[in-house]
Scaffold this motif. Sequence first.
Motif, short mmCIF file in Angstrom:
data_model
loop_
_atom_site.label_atom_id
_atom_site.label_comp_id
_atom_site.label_asym_id
_atom_site.label_seq_id
_atom_site.Cartn_x
_atom_site.Cartn_y
_atom_site.Cartn_z
N GLY A 1 0.82 -1.21 0.00
CA GLY A 1 0.00 0.00 0.00
C GLY A 1 0.85 1.26 0.00
N ALA A 2 1.92 1.26 0.80
CA ALA A 2 2.82 2.41 0.86
C ALA A 2 3.54 2.61 -0.47
CB ALA A 2 3.84 2.23 1.99
N LEU A 3 3.95 1.51 -1.09
CA LEU A 3 4.62 1.60 -2.38
C LEU A 3 3.68 2.16 -3.45
CD1 LEU A 3 7.09 1.03 -4.14
CD2 LEU A 3 6.22 -1.32 -4.47
N CYS A 4 2.44 1.70 -3.45
CA CYS A 4 1.44 2.19 -4.41
C CYS A 4 1.20 3.68 -4.20
CB CYS A 4 0.14 1.41 -4.25
SG CYS A 4 -1.18 1.94 -5.37
N ALA A 5 1.00 4.09 -2.94
CA ALA A 5 0.74 5.50 -2.65
C ALA A 5 1.91 6.38 -3.07
CB ALA A 5 0.45 5.68 -1.16
N PHE A 6 3.13 5.91 -2.80
CA PHE A 6 4.32 6.69 -3.18
C PHE A 6 4.43 6.81 -4.69
CE2 PHE A 6 8.75 6.79 -4.58
CZ PHE A 6 9.17 7.97 -3.99
N ASP A 7 4.23 5.71 -5.40
CA ASP A 7 4.34 5.74 -6.86
C ASP A 7 3.31 6.68 -7.48
OD1 ASP A 7 6.44 4.01 -6.81
OD2 ASP A 7 5.30 2.23 -7.40
N LEU A 8 2.07 6.61 -6.97
CA LEU A 8 1.02 7.48 -7.50
C LEU A 8 1.33 8.96 -7.20
CD1 LEU A 8 -2.19 5.41 -6.66
CD2 LEU A 8 -1.08 5.68 -8.88
N TRP A 9 1.84 9.22 -6.01
CA TRP A 9 2.21 10.60 -5.67
C TRP A 9 3.35 11.09 -6.56
CZ3 TRP A 9 7.08 12.04 -3.93
CH2 TRP A 9 7.21 13.40 -3.61
N TRP A 10 4.33 10.22 -6.77
CA TRP A 10 5.49 10.59 -7.58
C TRP A 10 5.07 10.91 -9.02
CZ3 TRP A 10 8.71 7.16 -10.94
CH2 TRP A 10 9.90 7.81 -11.36
#
Length: 209
Positions: free
Chosen positions: A87-96
Motif C-alpha cells: 500500500g505504501a509503495l502504491c501511494a508513493f508511486d502514484l504521488w510521484w
Amino acid sequence: MSSRIFRQDNPYNILMGRIGDLAMLSMAWAVCCIPVFTIGASTGAAYEMAREIVEDTDEGVFRGFWRAFKRRFGTSCVFTLVFAALGALCAFDLWWVSTWRGDGASLFYGVIVALFVIVAMALAFVLPLSGRSKLGWWAQISQSARLALMKPLVALVIVALWALPVVLLALVPGAVVWVPLLWVIVGYGVTFWAQMRMTVKAFDLKARE
C-alpha cells in the motif's frame, strides 16, 4: 398470521438476524484494527467468521471472531506488513507520478493503477483462506496467486469491494459524512460476507473439507 411473525424461521426474522450478525462482525473488525499491527489478524478473523455465517455453522459472532483472531496471530501480523508495504509503495508511486508534467503522466498513472490492481487480485485469497490454512505466509501468497488465475473475476470483485468505500469517498460529494460510519456499522461485515460467499461457492470449499 400473527403466529408466523414470531417464528424464528420467519424470513423477516432471519434477515434481521443476519444483518445484526454482520453489524457485530463489522464493529468487531473495526475495533480490533485500532492497534494497526493487528489489521491482518482482525481481517483474517472477520473472513473466518463470515465463512461460518455463510456455511451456517457460527455459534456467536464475537466468540467465533475472538477464537479466529488468536489463531495464527503471528502469520497474520506478517500479512499486515506485506499489505502495508504494498500500500505504501502504491501511494508513493502514484504521488510521484502526480508530480510529473506532460501527457505521459496520465499514461504512467494508469499503468501503475493497473499493476497494483493485478497484484491485489493475486493476493485476494490470502486472508479469506488464512483462518483454516496450515501453510506458511509465503505458501499462502502462492496459493492465492494460483487461485486468482483460476477465478480472476472473483478476485477482481473482491478487490472492487475493498475499493468501493475509497471510490465513494473520492467521487461522491459529501460521502465523507456517511461512508465511514456506514461501513463501520455494517458495510465491512457485508463486504466480508459477500466475499466469502463468492469464494466458498467458486472453489466449493465446503465440499472439499
